[in-house]
Design a protein around this motif. Sequence first.
Motif, PDB file in Angstrom:
ATOM      1  N   GLY A 100      40.307  -9.963 -39.653  1.00  0.00           N
ATOM      2  CA  GLY A 100      39.427 -10.156 -38.461  1.00  0.00           C
ATOM      3  C   GLY A 100      39.571  -9.070 -37.464  1.00  0.00           C
ATOM      4  N   VAL A 101      40.785  -8.742 -37.219  1.00  0.00           N
ATOM      5  CA  VAL A 101      41.289  -7.818 -36.399  1.00  0.00           C
ATOM      6  C   VAL A 101      40.715  -6.078 -36.717  1.00  0.00           C
ATOM      7  N   GLU A 103      38.694  -5.453 -38.914  1.00  0.00           N
ATOM      8  CA  GLU A 103      36.989  -5.601 -38.776  1.00  0.00           C
ATOM      9  C   GLU A 103      36.625  -4.971 -37.492  1.00  0.00           C
ATOM     10  N   ARG A 104      37.159  -5.485 -36.612  1.00  0.00           N
ATOM     11  CA  ARG A 104      36.912  -5.258 -34.984  1.00  0.00           C
ATOM     12  C   ARG A 104      37.052  -3.735 -34.808  1.00  0.00           C
ATOM     13  N   PHE A 105      38.201  -3.283 -35.407  1.00  0.00           N
ATOM     14  CA  PHE A 105      38.459  -1.931 -35.108  1.00  0.00           C
ATOM     15  C   PHE A 105      38.467  -0.972 -36.230  1.00  0.00           C
ATOM     16  N   LYS A 106      37.256  -1.161 -36.864  1.00  0.00           N
ATOM     17  CA  LYS A 106      36.945  -0.210 -38.002  1.00  0.00           C
ATOM     18  C   LYS A 106      36.622   1.155 -37.721  1.00  0.00           C
TER      19      LYS A 106
END
Length: 179
Positions: A100-101, A103-106
Amino acid sequence: MNDGTGTLLKLAGHFALMSLFAIGGANSAVPEMHRLAVEVERWMTDQQFTDMFAIAQVTPGPNVIIVTLIGYHVAGLLGAVVTTLAMCGPTCVVAFYIGGVWERFKDAPWRAAIQAGLLPISIGLIAASGFVVASVAAHNLVAVVIVLAAALVSYATRLNPLWIFVAAALLGLAGLIGA
């Protein structure tokens, strides 16, 4: 605590910790599995470990099967369950939350840097695993030639690895690879 429970706890602890450092998959932890099972705990011989590795590689399914085989060898069916859960459980939980983390900072530059750094580490760990298994398997000149030929064919062709296993098995049946 009886010896059986102590062994199961030892298996669980070692493999849970190992799972968190198996960057690149279970095969990257093979050197540590070997060190633990053969050298530290003396649960098995070099040859038994190598045989389990070969069985795990030729068995359909995930390459984590070696963990199950080690657990089974050490503590039967319960050992197989404990080691498999210990190797898969912690990483599943970590992957769920990190995913989840991640993906947020892709688009974050630090993410690209981490990914770029993890690739050579995982390749090095997997190469070390190959070296550990090959050093046990290559016990005579014929075996050394077979190890090198298998590596070359795997690298240079798109041949399904099962054919390499079949060829090695036939050489063994013909008596060309002795123990």
